[in-house]
Motif scaffolding. Sequence first.
Motif, short mmCIF file in Angstrom:
data_model
loop_
_atom_site.label_atom_id
_atom_site.label_comp_id
_atom_site.label_asym_id
_atom_site.label_seq_id
_atom_site.Cartn_x
_atom_site.Cartn_y
_atom_site.Cartn_z
N ILE A 63 0.62 -1.32 -0.09
CA ILE A 63 0.17 0.16 0.10
C ILE A 63 0.75 1.12 -0.12
O ILE A 63 0.72 2.29 -0.67
CB ILE A 63 -0.97 -0.06 1.33
CG1 ILE A 63 -2.01 -0.99 0.92
CG2 ILE A 63 -1.62 1.67 1.42
CD1 ILE A 63 -3.02 -1.25 2.14
N ALA A 64 1.95 1.34 0.77
CA ALA A 64 2.88 2.54 0.95
C ALA A 64 3.43 2.76 -0.44
O ALA A 64 3.71 3.80 -0.81
CB ALA A 64 3.79 2.14 2.14
N MET A 65 4.11 1.58 -1.00
CA MET A 65 4.89 1.39 -2.27
C MET A 65 3.81 2.22 -3.54
O MET A 65 4.46 2.92 -4.05
CB MET A 65 5.31 0.19 -2.54
CG MET A 65 6.38 -0.21 -1.86
SD MET A 65 7.02 -1.94 -2.22
CE MET A 65 6.99 -1.66 -4.12
N VAL A 66 2.81 1.34 -3.34
CA VAL A 66 1.72 1.78 -4.52
C VAL A 66 1.47 3.59 -4.23
O VAL A 66 1.35 4.21 -5.27
CB VAL A 66 0.65 0.97 -4.67
CG1 VAL A 66 -0.17 1.50 -5.84
CG2 VAL A 66 1.03 -0.28 -4.99
N CYS A 70 2.28 6.61 -6.89
CA CYS A 70 1.06 7.28 -7.17
C CYS A 70 1.24 8.87 -7.31
O CYS A 70 1.01 9.65 -8.02
CB CYS A 70 -0.37 6.74 -6.60
SG CYS A 70 -1.05 5.43 -7.05
N VAL A 71 1.78 9.09 -6.16
CA VAL A 71 2.28 10.52 -5.55
C VAL A 71 3.22 11.07 -6.78
O VAL A 71 3.06 12.15 -7.30
CB VAL A 71 2.83 10.64 -4.44
CG1 VAL A 71 3.45 11.93 -4.26
CG2 VAL A 71 1.71 10.45 -3.45
N LEU A 113 -4.86 5.07 -12.39
CA LEU A 113 -6.33 4.62 -11.97
C LEU A 113 -5.99 3.12 -11.40
O LEU A 113 -6.75 2.83 -10.48
CB LEU A 113 -7.04 4.71 -13.14
CG LEU A 113 -7.61 6.25 -13.48
CD1 LEU A 113 -8.47 6.11 -14.65
CD2 LEU A 113 -8.07 6.88 -12.27
N VAL A 114 -5.35 2.35 -12.37
CA VAL A 114 -5.07 0.89 -11.98
C VAL A 114 -4.34 0.99 -10.55
O VAL A 114 -5.24 0.06 -9.60
CB VAL A 114 -4.53 0.07 -12.82
CG1 VAL A 114 -4.08 -1.35 -12.51
CG2 VAL A 114 -5.28 -0.07 -14.13
N LYS A 115 -3.53 1.65 -10.30
CA LYS A 115 -2.69 1.64 -9.12
C LYS A 115 -3.71 2.16 -7.79
O LYS A 115 -3.53 1.60 -6.83
CB LYS A 115 -1.60 2.36 -9.14
CG LYS A 115 -0.37 1.54 -10.10
CD LYS A 115 0.73 2.45 -10.03
CE LYS A 115 0.66 3.61 -11.14
NZ LYS A 115 2.01 4.18 -11.00
N LEU A 116 -4.68 2.95 -8.10
CA LEU A 116 -5.72 3.50 -6.87
C LEU A 116 -6.64 2.17 -6.71
O LEU A 116 -6.66 2.25 -5.39
CB LEU A 116 -6.33 4.63 -7.54
CG LEU A 116 -5.16 5.90 -7.57
CD1 LEU A 116 -6.11 7.27 -8.20
CD2 LEU A 116 -4.91 6.39 -6.22
N VAL A 117 -6.93 1.54 -7.81
CA VAL A 117 -7.66 0.60 -7.49
C VAL A 117 -7.07 -0.39 -6.39
O VAL A 117 -7.54 -1.24 -5.91
CB VAL A 117 -8.28 -0.17 -8.94
CG1 VAL A 117 -9.04 -1.22 -8.50
CG2 VAL A 117 -9.32 0.79 -9.49
#
Length: 150
Positions: A63-66, A70-71, A113-117
Amino acid sequence: EMCIRDRMETDKLKKFVEYLLLWVAVISPLACLARSDFNFPFAIFASYLWQLRKNQKINLILIAMVAVVCVLDILWLFSVGSAWVHFIKDKPIWNYQRTIRKVAILFSLINLLVKLVVIGFLGVIWQRERSGEQPKTQPKAINDNYQKFE
């Protein structure tokens, strides 16, 4: 307490996360047409971690890596996104590559968007595993048979 149906739903989510991480790896080279992209090595490493997960800490690490990636994607999109789509009258080569840059932005947005999902699904999986996945409401024989298929 989780029932077998909830556990199977969690297992489906886990498989879906695996596919989404691989999807990021597949889309990333398309975004590399006009920029160097860090999403491909990230997706391969994240998929590797996901395959090796042994405890709930891996979910939090992912979660932290993704989230960090994303940032970085958002910062990149805000810093160069608007400049990349502009037409500049005196720069024919810049204008010639405009379509490639638009494609890179499009695939970067899709990857974002995929990474947010993925973050959302990882959060759900982490929460379910944290609350205890072992169903106690089902007869022991059903639990034993289900565990054989894991």
